[in-house]
Design a protein around this motif. Structure first.
Motif, short mmCIF file in Angstrom:
data_model
loop_
_atom_site.label_atom_id
_atom_site.label_comp_id
_atom_site.label_asym_id
_atom_site.label_seq_id
_atom_site.Cartn_x
_atom_site.Cartn_y
_atom_site.Cartn_z
N PHE A 115 0.82 -1.21 0.00
CA PHE A 115 0.00 0.00 0.00
C PHE A 115 0.86 1.26 0.00
CE2 PHE A 115 -2.92 -3.23 1.59
CZ PHE A 115 -4.04 -2.98 0.80
N PHE A 116 1.98 1.24 0.72
CA PHE A 116 2.88 2.40 0.68
C PHE A 116 3.43 2.60 -0.73
CE2 PHE A 116 3.81 1.38 5.36
CZ PHE A 116 2.83 2.25 5.79
N THR A 117 3.81 1.52 -1.37
CA THR A 117 4.30 1.61 -2.74
C THR A 117 3.19 2.03 -3.69
OG1 THR A 117 5.93 -0.12 -2.28
CG2 THR A 117 5.49 0.37 -4.58
N ARG A 121 3.04 4.95 -6.66
CA ARG A 121 2.70 4.62 -8.04
C ARG A 121 1.44 5.35 -8.51
NH1 ARG A 121 3.90 -1.85 -8.93
NH2 ARG A 121 5.99 -1.89 -8.03
N TRP A 122 0.38 5.26 -7.73
CA TRP A 122 -0.92 5.74 -8.19
C TRP A 122 -1.17 7.21 -7.89
CZ3 TRP A 122 -3.95 3.85 -11.70
CH2 TRP A 122 -3.92 2.49 -11.99
N VAL A 123 -0.50 7.78 -6.89
CA VAL A 123 -0.73 9.17 -6.54
C VAL A 123 0.39 10.06 -7.06
CG1 VAL A 123 -1.06 10.79 -4.63
CG2 VAL A 123 -2.09 8.51 -4.52
N ASN A 153 -8.18 3.39 -6.07
CA ASN A 153 -6.97 3.12 -5.31
C ASN A 153 -6.79 4.11 -4.17
OD1 ASN A 153 -5.04 0.88 -6.40
ND2 ASN A 153 -5.92 1.81 -8.24
N VAL A 154 -7.10 5.37 -4.41
CA VAL A 154 -7.01 6.36 -3.34
C VAL A 154 -7.97 6.03 -2.21
CG1 VAL A 154 -7.44 8.77 -2.75
CG2 VAL A 154 -6.14 8.22 -4.80
N ARG A 155 -9.18 5.64 -2.56
CA ARG A 155 -10.15 5.27 -1.53
C ARG A 155 -9.70 4.04 -0.76
NH1 ARG A 155 -14.02 4.86 -4.64
NH2 ARG A 155 -14.04 2.60 -4.97
N LYS A 156 -9.19 3.06 -1.48
CA LYS A 156 -8.72 1.83 -0.83
C LYS A 156 -7.56 2.11 0.12
CE LYS A 156 -6.49 -1.01 -3.48
NZ LYS A 156 -6.20 -2.01 -4.54
N MET A 157 -6.62 2.95 -0.29
CA MET A 157 -5.48 3.25 0.57
C MET A 157 -5.89 4.07 1.79
SD MET A 157 -2.31 3.91 -2.10
CE MET A 157 -3.23 4.82 -3.34
N TYR A 158 -6.89 4.95 1.61
CA TYR A 158 -7.36 5.73 2.76
C TYR A 158 -8.06 4.82 3.76
CZ TYR A 158 -9.48 9.46 5.50
OH TYR A 158 -9.84 10.29 6.53
N GLU A 159 -8.90 3.91 3.26
CA GLU A 159 -9.61 2.99 4.15
C GLU A 159 -8.65 2.04 4.84
OE1 GLU A 159 -12.34 1.22 1.46
OE2 GLU A 159 -13.81 2.86 1.58
N GLY A 163 -3.16 5.75 3.21
CA GLY A 163 -3.48 7.00 2.54
C GLY A 163 -3.69 8.17 3.47
N ARG A 164 -3.63 7.95 4.77
CA ARG A 164 -3.84 9.02 5.75
C ARG A 164 -2.52 9.67 6.17
NH1 ARG A 164 -9.19 7.64 8.55
NH2 ARG A 164 -9.94 5.85 7.35
N PHE A 165 -1.39 9.12 5.68
CA PHE A 165 -0.09 9.65 6.05
C PHE A 165 0.41 10.64 5.01
CE2 PHE A 165 -0.14 5.36 8.04
CZ PHE A 165 -0.03 5.75 9.36
#
Length: 257
Positions: A115-117, A121-123, A153-159, A163-165
């Motif tokens: 998820f960090f990677t 990649r996606w952001v 992907n942004v939603r998935k990483m936030y959940e 994505g909150r860091f």
């Protein structure tokens, strides 16, 4: 090892590049599993739209005694090969402590680093990632699908939490993970001969953790959408690169370095 029967295996890798590693760590993880079990296979592109679980990779497997099956998810693929007697269970001879360590290392990469990677990649490198992942989709439609993929992907990483860091915090977490595995591999390399492969748990044979770690190292080194992490690993953790190079030379000599 030699397979106990003679299956026909096709691995669907998401990209039509049969002599190159792909960006997905889970594809290389599965290929590592097949090659270290001496299982020949063919490669095809495939698509998440046709995958059993909507995921890359997946395999098509047929044997003389079983009908053709489609199996998705790199971990389930490995388990299925073992349960069918096609490949040896890499973790069969581990102690309870070693099995726990192996599982923890896999979880660190697959449930944290992934998820960090993905954020990098996606952001941070969205356009590079979009055009590579959606290579088979015509350009006008790629804009629409890419935007949906980005949002998903942004939603998935936030959940999930990563994505909150902030960017700085994520970079620090990534460095900490690679620093940790580098220390493990440094210790393992001390007991290996100069040209031999060395393994995450320090034994004479690979375990499931090696399939995951190798997959993530390769993914990091070949992915143009994660240049920051690639430079980090290449410049600060040479033992990680050496670990992958030795495996490459032994089991992937037909692939571009």
């Amino acid at each position: 090892m030699e397979a106990t029967n003679h299956p026909n295996i096709t691995i669907y890798r998401g990209w039509d590049t049969p002599t190159k590693y792909v960006w997905s760590p889970f594809v290389t993880k599965t290929e590592f599993r097949l090659r270290t079990a001496s299982l020949p296979y063919t490669s095809a592109a495939g698509s998440p739209r046709t995958a059993p679980k909507g995921k890359i990779p997946y395999i098509e497997l047929s044997t003389p005694t079983r009908p053709t099956e489609h199996i998705a998810d790199s971990t389930l693929i490995s388990k299925s090969l073992g349960e069918r007697g096609i490949a040896r269970d890499l973790n069969a001879n581990l102690t309870a402590l070693q099995r726990g360590q192996d599982l923890a290392i896999r979880a660190l990469f697959e449930e944290k680093l992934y998820f960090f990677t993905g954020h990098e990649r996606w952001v941070k490198n969205y356009y590079t990632m979009r055009d590579h992942v959606l290579w088979a989709i015509p350009y006008p439609l790629r804009l629409v699908i890419g935007n949906l993929a980005y949002r998903g992907n942004v939603r998935k990483m936030y959940e999930q939490g990563s994505g909150r860091f902030s960017d700085e915090e994520i970079s620090a977490f990534v460095r900490e993970i690679w620093d940790g595995v580098s220390g493990i591999l440094e210790e393992s390399r001390r007991g290996a001969k100069s040209e031999d492969c060395f393994w995450v748990l320090g034994g004479e044979e690979p375990t499931e953790a090696d399939s995951t770690v190798f997959g993530f190292v390769v993914s990091t080194l070949v992915c143009d959408a994660a240049p920051q992490t690639r430079e980090l690993v290449k410049s600060e953790f040479p033992v990680v690169v050496e670990y992958a190079e030795r495996i490459h030379k032994r089991w992937f000599p037909d692939y571009d370095m």
